[in-house]
Design a protein around this motif. Structure first.
Motif, PDB file in Angstrom:
ATOM      1  N   ALA A   8     -15.572  11.480 -21.251  1.00 52.19           N
ATOM      2  CA  ALA A   8     -16.364  10.270 -21.051  1.00 52.19           C
ATOM      3  C   ALA A   8     -17.764  10.612 -20.548  1.00 52.19           C
ATOM      4  O   ALA A   8     -18.764  10.042 -21.012  1.00 52.19           O
ATOM      5  CB  ALA A   8     -15.658   9.354 -20.061  1.00 52.19           C
ATOM      6  N   ARG A   9     -17.849  11.534 -19.601  1.00 55.93           N
ATOM      7  CA  ARG A   9     -19.161  11.946 -19.089  1.00 55.93           C
ATOM      8  C   ARG A   9     -20.017  12.549 -20.203  1.00 55.93           C
ATOM      9  O   ARG A   9     -21.217  12.287 -20.289  1.00 55.93           O
ATOM     10  CB  ARG A   9     -18.973  12.965 -17.961  1.00 55.93           C
ATOM     11  N   LEU A  10     -19.384  13.351 -21.041  1.00 58.21           N
ATOM     12  CA  LEU A  10     -20.129  13.997 -22.119  1.00 58.21           C
ATOM     13  C   LEU A  10     -20.550  12.995 -23.190  1.00 58.21           C
ATOM     14  O   LEU A  10     -21.625  13.123 -23.788  1.00 58.21           O
ATOM     15  CB  LEU A  10     -19.295  15.128 -22.714  1.00 58.21           C
ATOM     16  N   ILE A  32     -22.775   9.816 -27.620  1.00 60.08           N
ATOM     17  CA  ILE A  32     -21.709   9.741 -28.617  1.00 60.08           C
ATOM     18  C   ILE A  32     -20.902   8.464 -28.379  1.00 60.08           C
ATOM     19  O   ILE A  32     -20.520   8.168 -27.242  1.00 60.08           O
ATOM     20  CB  ILE A  32     -20.798  10.983 -28.535  1.00 60.08           C
ATOM     21  N   PRO A  33     -20.623   7.670 -29.410  1.00 59.69           N
ATOM     22  CA  PRO A  33     -19.852   6.432 -29.222  1.00 59.69           C
ATOM     23  C   PRO A  33     -18.460   6.713 -28.651  1.00 59.69           C
ATOM     24  O   PRO A  33     -17.900   7.795 -28.830  1.00 59.69           O
ATOM     25  CB  PRO A  33     -19.751   5.864 -30.644  1.00 59.69           C
ATOM     26  N   GLY A  34     -17.901   5.688 -28.004  1.00 61.99           N
ATOM     27  CA  GLY A  34     -16.556   5.805 -27.432  1.00 61.99           C
ATOM     28  C   GLY A  34     -16.564   5.476 -25.961  1.00 61.99           C
ATOM     29  O   GLY A  34     -17.585   5.074 -25.388  1.00 61.99           O
ATOM     30  N   GLN A  35     -15.432   5.645 -25.327  1.00 58.66           N
ATOM     31  CA  GLN A  35     -15.302   5.314 -23.905  1.00 58.66           C
ATOM     32  C   GLN A  35     -16.193   6.212 -23.059  1.00 58.66           C
ATOM     33  O   GLN A  35     -16.082   7.434 -23.107  1.00 58.66           O
ATOM     34  CB  GLN A  35     -13.849   5.474 -23.456  1.00 58.66           C
ATOM     35  N   GLY A  36     -17.059   5.588 -22.270  1.00 54.05           N
ATOM     36  CA  GLY A  36     -17.865   6.305 -21.307  1.00 54.05           C
ATOM     37  C   GLY A  36     -17.229   6.277 -19.932  1.00 54.05           C
ATOM     38  O   GLY A  36     -16.086   5.820 -19.761  1.00 54.05           O
ATOM     39  N   VAL A  37     -17.975   6.718 -18.943  1.00 53.70           N
ATOM     40  CA  VAL A  37     -17.438   6.815 -17.589  1.00 53.70           C
ATOM     41  C   VAL A  37     -17.042   5.444 -17.048  1.00 53.70           C
ATOM     42  O   VAL A  37     -15.975   5.283 -16.443  1.00 53.70           O
ATOM     43  CB  VAL A  37     -18.455   7.492 -16.656  1.00 53.70           C
ATOM     44  N   ALA A  38     -17.879   4.432 -17.258  1.00 52.16           N
ATOM     45  CA  ALA A  38     -17.587   3.109 -16.718  1.00 52.16           C
ATOM     46  C   ALA A  38     -16.268   2.558 -17.246  1.00 52.16           C
ATOM     47  O   ALA A  38     -15.524   1.890 -16.508  1.00 52.16           O
ATOM     48  CB  ALA A  38     -18.729   2.142 -17.048  1.00 52.16           C
ATOM     49  N   GLN A  39     -15.957   2.835 -18.507  1.00 52.97           N
ATOM     50  CA  GLN A  39     -14.700   2.345 -19.086  1.00 52.97           C
ATOM     51  C   GLN A  39     -13.509   3.231 -18.742  1.00 52.97           C
ATOM     52  O   GLN A  39     -12.369   2.773 -18.745  1.00 52.97           O
ATOM     53  CB  GLN A  39     -14.825   2.258 -20.618  1.00 52.97           C
ATOM     54  N   THR A  40     -13.771   4.489 -18.436  1.00 55.23           N
ATOM     55  CA  THR A  40     -12.680   5.441 -18.205  1.00 55.23           C
ATOM     56  C   THR A  40     -12.218   5.479 -16.752  1.00 55.23           C
ATOM     57  O   THR A  40     -11.020   5.643 -16.479  1.00 55.23           O
ATOM     58  CB  THR A  40     -13.117   6.849 -18.656  1.00 55.23           C
ATOM     59  N   LEU A  41     -13.138   5.337 -15.806  1.00 60.97           N
ATOM     60  CA  LEU A  41     -12.756   5.447 -14.388  1.00 60.97           C
ATOM     61  C   LEU A  41     -11.609   4.513 -13.987  1.00 60.97           C
ATOM     62  O   LEU A  41     -10.710   4.944 -13.254  1.00 60.97           O
ATOM     63  CB  LEU A  41     -13.971   5.186 -13.497  1.00 60.97           C
ATOM     64  N   PRO A  42     -11.574   3.259 -14.443  1.00 64.27           N
ATOM     65  CA  PRO A  42     -10.451   2.397 -14.041  1.00 64.27           C
ATOM     66  C   PRO A  42      -9.097   2.839 -14.585  1.00 64.27           C
ATOM     67  O   PRO A  42      -8.062   2.331 -14.152  1.00 64.27           O
ATOM     68  CB  PRO A  42     -10.852   1.022 -14.600  1.00 64.27           C
ATOM     69  N   VAL A  55      -5.885   9.378 -31.333  1.00 67.12           N
ATOM     70  CA  VAL A  55      -6.939  10.067 -32.073  1.00 67.12           C
ATOM     71  C   VAL A  55      -7.695   9.079 -32.950  1.00 67.12           C
ATOM     72  O   VAL A  55      -8.936   9.059 -32.987  1.00 67.12           O
ATOM     73  CB  VAL A  55      -6.337  11.213 -32.913  1.00 67.12           C
ATOM     74  N   ARG A  56      -6.967   8.235 -33.665  1.00 62.82           N
ATOM     75  CA  ARG A  56      -7.616   7.283 -34.563  1.00 62.82           C
ATOM     76  C   ARG A  56      -8.497   6.303 -33.794  1.00 62.82           C
ATOM     77  O   ARG A  56      -9.601   5.948 -34.253  1.00 62.82           O
ATOM     78  CB  ARG A  56      -6.569   6.556 -35.401  1.00 62.82           C
ATOM     79  N   ALA A  57      -8.032   5.863 -32.628  1.00 55.05           N
ATOM     80  CA  ALA A  57      -8.842   4.950 -31.820  1.00 55.05           C
ATOM     81  C   ALA A  57     -10.148   5.608 -31.388  1.00 55.05           C
ATOM     82  O   ALA A  57     -11.215   4.993 -31.437  1.00 55.05           O
ATOM     83  CB  ALA A  57      -8.050   4.490 -30.599  1.00 55.05           C
ATOM     84  N   GLN A  58     -10.061   6.876 -30.959  1.00 51.17           N
ATOM     85  CA  GLN A  58     -11.269   7.557 -30.501  1.00 51.17           C
ATOM     86  C   GLN A  58     -12.221   7.881 -31.640  1.00 51.17           C
ATOM     87  O   GLN A  58     -13.415   8.072 -31.420  1.00 51.17           O
ATOM     88  CB  GLN A  58     -10.893   8.827 -29.737  1.00 51.17           C
ATOM     89  N   LEU A  59     -11.722   7.922 -32.873  1.00 48.38           N
ATOM     90  CA  LEU A  59     -12.572   8.138 -34.036  1.00 48.38           C
ATOM     91  C   LEU A  59     -13.111   6.837 -34.613  1.00 48.38           C
ATOM     92  O   LEU A  59     -13.875   6.846 -35.582  1.00 48.38           O
ATOM     93  CB  LEU A  59     -11.790   8.883 -35.121  1.00 48.38           C
ATOM     94  N   GLY A  60     -12.700   5.696 -34.027  1.00 51.40           N
ATOM     95  CA  GLY A  60     -13.124   4.411 -34.556  1.00 51.40           C
ATOM     96  C   GLY A  60     -12.413   4.030 -35.827  1.00 51.40           C
ATOM     97  O   GLY A  60     -12.880   3.169 -36.578  1.00 51.40           O
ATOM     98  N   GLU A  61     -11.261   4.648 -36.090  1.00 47.88           N
ATOM     99  CA  GLU A  61     -10.476   4.390 -37.296  1.00 47.88           C
ATOM    100  C   GLU A  61      -9.450   3.280 -37.038  1.00 47.88           C
ATOM    101  O   GLU A  61      -9.057   3.045 -35.893  1.00 47.88           O
ATOM    102  CB  GLU A  61      -9.748   5.658 -37.722  1.00 47.88           C
ATOM    103  N   PRO A  62      -8.973   2.588 -38.080  1.00 48.33           N
ATOM    104  CA  PRO A  62      -7.935   1.568 -37.882  1.00 48.33           C
ATOM    105  C   PRO A  62      -6.667   2.173 -37.283  1.00 48.33           C
ATOM    106  O   PRO A  62      -6.282   3.302 -37.615  1.00 48.33           O
ATOM    107  CB  PRO A  62      -7.674   1.055 -39.307  1.00 48.33           C
TER     108      PRO A  62
END
Length: 400
Positions: free
Chosen positions: A89-91, A97-107, A300-307
């Protein structure tokens, strides 16, 4: 895409050997551990870097390099291991890069931030506080016992029940210098359950509940940990409803969750913790058996933005798993599950000749075996039969 991995590239395939990674859409720039470098093979691999998986600085530099490999910016960064979720998330934030960042991951990772977030939304959580001796003492005045946990902990490591001032003083002395890494919370007397879900935009697409028969810290006593699916009925309805309420507090979340909750003696449900990941042990095998969905693939599919995969819902049969621990000592006999059609998966994690130090966390099993059955009672009988079948091999390790 960049894949940040510590468990080996062979992991990203299903039981039939089909790859999770959509190689036709992405080239794969792999960052893996030195011990797993030999598994990195496939035409989809554009670049492979192997580093010490415990060296965070090396991992960061490797991901930075891979993110612009060949002069093209990576479209996605994938990490499925709980230990790497916050780092990834930090990276993502740093590299755009799109996807979960720190704000969404910390909880989903920090147990204090998690409980603060859910309490604000009316979810029942144990009384808690960032760990200080004063906060722990205050909670002890109101409750029969409290629990100290690492805020970013994994694998049931360093979970300590404190029942009086003497135990509190001993814990404080033993962890001096890093007490800020812990939280302290009310000890909830009851049973621990979990709900594992595939989620689209904070709505549950598929979910299965299970209950631990044994404590998740049983590895400390070299005792097995068994888990059995919850059958249809009022308890399952209660667990699934609580799970839905919790997930609704994470708007826009898409992926996989492993949600643990206590059912107290008075029937109240309390959050234990929730992670944006697949559950460990035999959770993945059980979910696959009942829904046809591999939770790792869904993640994996969720993190790639795939269905996400689709399913018609859980099958009627139930599943369960047993994690078996041993050591210290040398493995002298092959460890194996019984050759029965009701064994879904047998993860044998120690081979003859291997020297064991003894488990350091709940993931350090010598075997994890998943089974199916038509009732909770049948599942338990089969789990116990698995353990009895392994008794000779396990006894030879204990004899060391």
């Amino acid at each position: 895409m960049v894949l940040l991995d510590r468990i080996g590239y062979a992991f990203y395939r299903d039981a039939e050997g089909r790859a999770f990674l959509p190689a036709g859409q992405f080239d794969v720039r792999l960052v893996t551990s030195l011990a797993k470098a030999g598994e990195a093979s496939g035409d989809e691999l554009a670049s492979v870097l192997a580093v010490d998986g415990h060296d965070e600085r090396a991992l960061i530099e490797a991901v930075r390099f891979q993110s612009t490999f060949g002069g093209r910016k990576a479209a996605r960064l994938v990490a499925v291991t709980e230990r790497f979720l916050l780092l990834a998330a930090r990276l993502r934030d740093e590299l755009g890069i799109p996807g979960q960042g720190v704000a969404q991951t910390l909880p989903f990772r920090d147990k204090v931030v998690m409980k603060e977030h859910l309490a604000r939304h009316g979810i029942k959580v144990p009384a808690f506080a960032p760990f200080t001796e004063a906060a722990a003492r205050e909670l002890l005045r109101s409750h029969r016992a409290v629990v100290a946990k690492p805020r970013l902990g994994t694998g049931s490591v360093e979970i300590t029940v404190l029942r009086d001032e003497a135990e509190l003083a001993a814990f404080t002395a033993a962890h001096a210098g890093r007490l800020a890494d812990f939280e302290v919370e009310q000890f909830v007397t009851g049973r621990l359950y979990h709900v594992d879900s595939m989620v689209q935009d904070s709505k549950v697409v598929a979910a299965i509940a299970g209950g631990y028969i044994d404590e998740t810290t049983s590895y400390q006593r070299l005792r097995p940990c068994r888990d059995v699916a919850v059958p249809p009925g009022p308890l399952l309805d209660t667990l699934l409803a609580f799970n839905r309420r919790v997930l609704e507090t994470f708007p826009g979340f898409t992926g996989v969750t492993h949600h643990e909750m206590f059912v107290a003696e008075d029937g109240e449900v309390y959050l234990c913790e929730i992670g944006a990941r697949a559950g460990g042990g035999g959770v993945i095998a059980g979910f696959l058996s009942r829904t046809g969905i591999n939770l790792d693939e869904a993640m994996v599919r969720a993190q790639l933005g795939e269905p996400l995969p689709t399913t018609e819902g859980p099958a009627d049969h139930l599943t369960g798993f047993i994690a078996v621990y041993a050591g210290p000592g040398t493995v002298r006999e092959p460890i194996a599950a019984p050759d029965e059609p009701w064994v879904l998966e047998s993860q044998i994690l120690a081979e003859p000749g291997e020297v064991l130090d003894g488990p350091q966390n709940c993931n350090d099993a010598v075997a994890i075996v998943s089974v199916r059955g038509d009732s909770p009672e049948e599942v338990v009988r089969r789990l116990d039969r698995v353990h009895d079948h392994m008794a000779v091999a396990l006894g030879s390790i204990a004899a060391g």
